[in-house]
Design an enzyme around this catalytic site. Structure first.
Site, PDB file in Angstrom:
ATOM      1  N   HIS A 217       2.203   6.543 -10.151  1.00  0.00           N
ATOM      2  CA  HIS A 217       2.523   7.632  -9.220  1.00  0.00           C
ATOM      3  C   HIS A 217       2.936   8.883 -10.126  1.00  0.00           C
ATOM      4  O   HIS A 217       2.871  10.030  -9.672  1.00  0.00           O
ATOM      5  CB  HIS A 217       3.627   7.380  -8.165  1.00  0.00           C
ATOM      6  CG  HIS A 217       2.874   6.376  -7.055  1.00  0.00           C
ATOM      7  ND1 HIS A 217       2.711   5.028  -7.113  1.00  0.00           N
ATOM      8  CD2 HIS A 217       1.871   7.119  -6.057  1.00  0.00           C
ATOM      9  CE1 HIS A 217       2.177   4.726  -5.859  1.00  0.00           C
ATOM     10  NE2 HIS A 217       1.398   5.862  -5.465  1.00  0.00           N
ATOM     11  N   GLU A 465      -6.127  -0.968   1.397  1.00  0.00           N
ATOM     12  CA  GLU A 465      -5.578  -0.945   0.061  1.00  0.00           C
ATOM     13  C   GLU A 465      -5.190  -2.310  -0.402  1.00  0.00           C
ATOM     14  O   GLU A 465      -4.833  -2.618  -1.464  1.00  0.00           O
ATOM     15  CB  GLU A 465      -4.502   0.066  -0.338  1.00  0.00           C
ATOM     16  CG  GLU A 465      -3.422   0.149   0.862  1.00  0.00           C
ATOM     17  CD  GLU A 465      -2.488   1.210   0.495  1.00  0.00           C
ATOM     18  OE1 GLU A 465      -2.650   2.003  -0.739  1.00  0.00           O
ATOM     19  OE2 GLU A 465      -1.660   1.765   1.378  1.00  0.00           O
ATOM     20  N   ASP A 489      -4.298   1.194  -4.853  1.00  0.00           N
ATOM     21  CA  ASP A 489      -3.769  -0.232  -4.649  1.00  0.00           C
ATOM     22  C   ASP A 489      -4.791  -1.058  -4.505  1.00  0.00           C
ATOM     23  O   ASP A 489      -4.820  -2.294  -4.928  1.00  0.00           O
ATOM     24  CB  ASP A 489      -2.835  -0.082  -3.632  1.00  0.00           C
ATOM     25  CG  ASP A 489      -1.526   0.472  -3.906  1.00  0.00           C
ATOM     26  OD1 ASP A 489      -0.830   0.052  -5.024  1.00  0.00           O
ATOM     27  OD2 ASP A 489      -1.015   1.751  -3.099  1.00  0.00           O
ATOM     28  N   ARG A 499      -0.769  -1.313 -11.757  1.00  0.00           N
ATOM     29  CA  ARG A 499      -1.286  -0.123 -11.886  1.00  0.00           C
ATOM     30  C   ARG A 499      -0.454   0.878 -12.794  1.00  0.00           C
ATOM     31  O   ARG A 499      -0.937   2.000 -13.449  1.00  0.00           O
ATOM     32  CB  ARG A 499      -1.776   0.651 -10.797  1.00  0.00           C
ATOM     33  CG  ARG A 499      -0.520   1.017  -9.782  1.00  0.00           C
ATOM     34  CD  ARG A 499      -0.835   1.306  -8.333  1.00  0.00           C
ATOM     35  NE  ARG A 499      -1.005   2.773  -8.272  1.00  0.00           N
ATOM     36  CZ  ARG A 499      -1.057   3.375  -7.058  1.00  0.00           C
ATOM     37  NH1 ARG A 499      -1.044   2.975  -6.027  1.00  0.00           N
ATOM     38  NH2 ARG A 499      -0.907   4.845  -6.897  1.00  0.00           N
ATOM     39  N   CYS A 536      -9.291   7.838  -0.476  1.00  0.00           N
ATOM     40  CA  CYS A 536      -8.043   8.768  -0.812  1.00  0.00           C
ATOM     41  C   CYS A 536      -7.326   8.391  -1.942  1.00  0.00           C
ATOM     42  O   CYS A 536      -6.565   9.095  -2.452  1.00  0.00           O
ATOM     43  CB  CYS A 536      -7.019   9.094   0.203  1.00  0.00           C
ATOM     44  SG  CYS A 536      -6.119   7.517   0.652  1.00  0.00           S
TER      45      CYS A 536
HETATM   46  C1  PEP Z   1      -3.957   4.390  -2.909  1.00  0.00           C
HETATM   47  O1  PEP Z   1      -3.374   3.355  -3.386  1.00  0.00           O
HETATM   48  O2  PEP Z   1      -5.251   4.615  -3.432  1.00  0.00           O
HETATM   49  C2  PEP Z   1      -3.239   5.572  -2.239  1.00  0.00           C
HETATM   50  C3  PEP Z   1      -4.121   6.669  -2.100  1.00  0.00           C
HETATM   51  O3  PEP Z   1      -1.921   5.304  -2.174  1.00  0.00           O
HETATM   52  P1  PEP Z   1      -0.899   5.670  -3.188  1.00  0.00           P
HETATM   53  O4  PEP Z   1      -1.568   6.076  -4.739  1.00  0.00           O
HETATM   54  O5  PEP Z   1       0.179   6.670  -2.993  1.00  0.00           O
HETATM   55  O6  PEP Z   1      -0.369   4.277  -3.398  1.00  0.00           O
HETATM   56 MG    MG Z   2      -1.674   2.998  -2.148  1.00  0.00          MG
END
Ligand code: PEP
Ligand code: MG
Length: 598
Positions: A217, A465, A489, A499, A536
């Site tokens: 993140h 996810e 995810d 990740r 996304c």
């Molecule tokens: C994902 O997991 O791809 C996602 C968009 O959510 P985040 O990256 O906030 O976990």
């Molecule tokens: Mg996610």
């Protein structure tokens, strides 16, 4: 001497600037820029803290003198004397003054910066006794920081933001830095997403962290800032010194320290080329995203804060595909706000996002904290749980705290009275979780009815996810209007790769056949049932995957505003008739990356 450190490229472009090392002190300190007129106040805060600590040490010495040698050995008194000496040391006070006056750092930041510089000098000393005085210096600085707690005049970072050349042309309302003339790049061992959020409003031209993966993140927020960034650079924060000249190559994932004039000139050229390319792409801003064969594609924005809608609209997004609402909940301690935002504060924030999008839809994802997104500023590595990514995260967190979840649901439903909102639920895996979530949404509506408060209709969506979700799509589609694939995810959980861990980053593979199969099946099933589907995760903003996703039938991509134009360029060049059979070949390949690279 010039040297290079290698890491993972997370945000494109070249940044050249002086290093600002953010050290992790045992006390969490805020890092923000002060205004030039606040310099004296800030220096005064350090002076008062120093006087108070000096007095404290004198008192301690007096009480030690009253004790017998059994309770207070001679060494203790000698140690307190050393602390007094360190406290009065000019290198400390002059250095702190320098960072406050020249760089406009807040007092705490100036102190920890100077501590880092002196600590390194101690580390290099031959004499073991002197080397060990580093710990004393740290204790003295901690005393000072404790004293300064609660005396800060401003806690929110309010620095002017530096513009990129391509932004400058049509963006007259953003002020360019008036206090700091040198470009600054931030180097840290680790930065939590909450720290990144603070820095988001700052002057930094680039970022480097020792830890982190491509879709951690911290990397995601860096990418959203649209400035060059490298993560997972292992020992960068040890090797780079405060104020070193540094080049960050966000395309190659390389950090060049103390570059020679020839290297500087070469990267200066690359930087200008990048700016030109951005300028060229910006002409696509108002062009509709339609493929050569006439397929319309929705390019949506991922945002962290309601104010990000400004960039989303500017980049030509046709809506928000992912509002990571958890960022409203993070890093509040350092801003002295209540632990969680209440219903009214959240309602106002969601309403601002809706208004910011000027009638276009906004997809608000309910809170997804946990794993590498702790609520407070602590970095993921400081968390207590062994496997936080597999623990109480996202919807699991919300269902474990229904009062907090209901507050958020009511706020979102109320904001839906002002525009089109899609409500998105993260990390669902079980039918029981789905049912529990839906009944809480009904309950939130009933609460608003009882209070006689106006609210709007929302479309309901779930994130796919977790592989378990991707393998039980029929259950999901029974309950939800649309699905959004969170590839970040999905890759992490399909391949069992953290990740955020740079040590296994080479195995974090978006093109793994298993990942592609889950993505393709989700898109196909949604299309079969006439339900909306988008991606996304970071894959949606990566131009390497645009054609493949189009070939799989995807028509809705959500990404950081800064990536929209690059992806739009790919869409404009694509012919989906040709991409469908090609995508089938890629899906059947043992090594899809080879076909993707062609
Ligand atoms: C994902 O997991 O791809 C996602 C968009 O959510 P985040 O990256 O906030 O976990
Ligand atoms: Mg996610």
């Amino acid at each position: 001497m010039t040297f290079a450190v290698h890491g993972l490229p997370v945000a494109r472009g070249i940044a050249i600037g002086r290093a600002v090392l953010v050290v992790s002190s045992r006390i969490d300190v805020a890092h923000y820029f002060i205004k030039p007129e606040e310099i004296d106040t800030e220096i005064g805060r350090v002076r008062s803290a120093r006087n108070a600590v000096a007095e404290e040490l004198v008192k301690l010495q007096a009480s030690v003198a009253l004790m017998g040698p059994k309770d207070a050995p001679h060494e203790l008194s000698a140690l307190l004397e050393v602390h007094q000496m360190l406290l009065q040391d000019e290198a400390l006070s002059e250095g702190v003054k320098h960072w406050i006056t020249e760089r406009l750092y807040n007092a705490e930041w100036a102190l920890t910066t100077q501590l880092e510089i002196i600590a390194r000098q101690f580390d290099e000393m031959e004499d073991e006794y002197l080397r060990e005085r580093k710990a004393d210096l740290e204790q003295v600085v901690e005393r000072l920081l404790h004293r300064m707690k609660g005396t800060a005049a401003v806690l929110a970072p309010k620095p002017p933001r530096r513009k990129r050349a391509a932004e400058a042309e049509d963006d007259e309302d953003v002020t360019v830095s008036d206090g700091i003339d040198v470009p600054l790049v931030l180097i840290a061992h680790d930065l939590s997403p909450a720290d990144m959020l603070q820095f988001k409003k700052s002057v930094f031209a680039g970022f480097v962290t020792d830890v982190g993966g491509r879709t951690s993140h911290t990397a995601i927020v860096a990418r959203s800032m649209d400035i060059p960034a490298v993560v997972g650079a292992r020992s960068a924060s040890q090797l780079v010194r405060q104020d070193d000249w540094v080049i960050i190559d966000g395309d190659a994932g390389v950090v060049i320290v103390d570059p020679s004039p020839i290297i500087l000139a070469e990267y200066g050229f690359k930087q200008r080329q990048g700016d030109l390319e951005r300028g060229r792409l910006s002409r696509l801003r108002h062009k509709p995203a339609v493929t050569l064969d006439g397929e319309r594609v929705d390019l949506l924005a991922n945002i962290e804060m309601p104010e990000d809608t400004l960039n989303a609209v500017k980049a030509g997004a046709v809506g928000v595909g992912l509002f990571r609402s958890e960022f409203l909940f993070m890093g509040r301690e350092s801003q002295r706000l209540s632990r969680l935002p209440d219903e009214e504060e959240q309602y106002q924030a969601y309403k601002r996002a809706v208004e910011g999008m000027q009638g276009m839809p906004v997809t608000i994802r309910t809170i997804d904290v946990g794993a590498d997104k702790p609520l407070d500023g602590k970095s993921a590595s400081k968390q207590e749980h062994l496997n936080p990514a597999l623990g109480l995260r996202a919807i699991r967190w919300s269902l474990a705290d229904p009062a907090m979840f209901l507050t958020q649901l009511r706020a979102i439903l109320r904001a839906a009275a002002h525009g089109e909102i899609h409500l998105l639920i993260p990390m669902l895996a079980h039918a029981s979780e789905i049912r529990q979530t839906l009944s809480l949404i009904d309950f939130a509506r009933a609460e608003l009815d009882n209070r006689g408060v106006v609210y709007g209709h929302v479309k309901l969506g779930a994130m796919i996810e977790i592989p378990a979700a991707a393998l039980t799509l029929k259950t999901f589609l029974k309950y939800f209007d649309f699905l959004s694939i969170g590839t970040n995810d999905l890759i992490q959980y399909t391949l069992a790769i953290d990740r955020a861990d740079e040590a296994v980053a080479h195995l974090y593979d978006p093109a793994h056949p298993a990942v592609l199969r889950l993505v393709a099946d989700t898109i196909a099933e949604c299309r079969r049932q006439g339900k909306g589907v988008s991606v996304c995760g970071e894959m949606a903003g990566d131009p390497q995957f645009t054609r493949l996703l189009l070939g799989m039938g995807l028509r809705s991509f959500s990404m950081h505003p800064s990536q929209i134009l690059t992806v739009k360029q790919e869409v404009l060049r694509a012919d989906t008739n040709k991409l469908v059979p090609w995508a089938q070949q890629v899906l059947e390949a043992d090594d899809p990356a080879v076909l993707l690279a062609r």
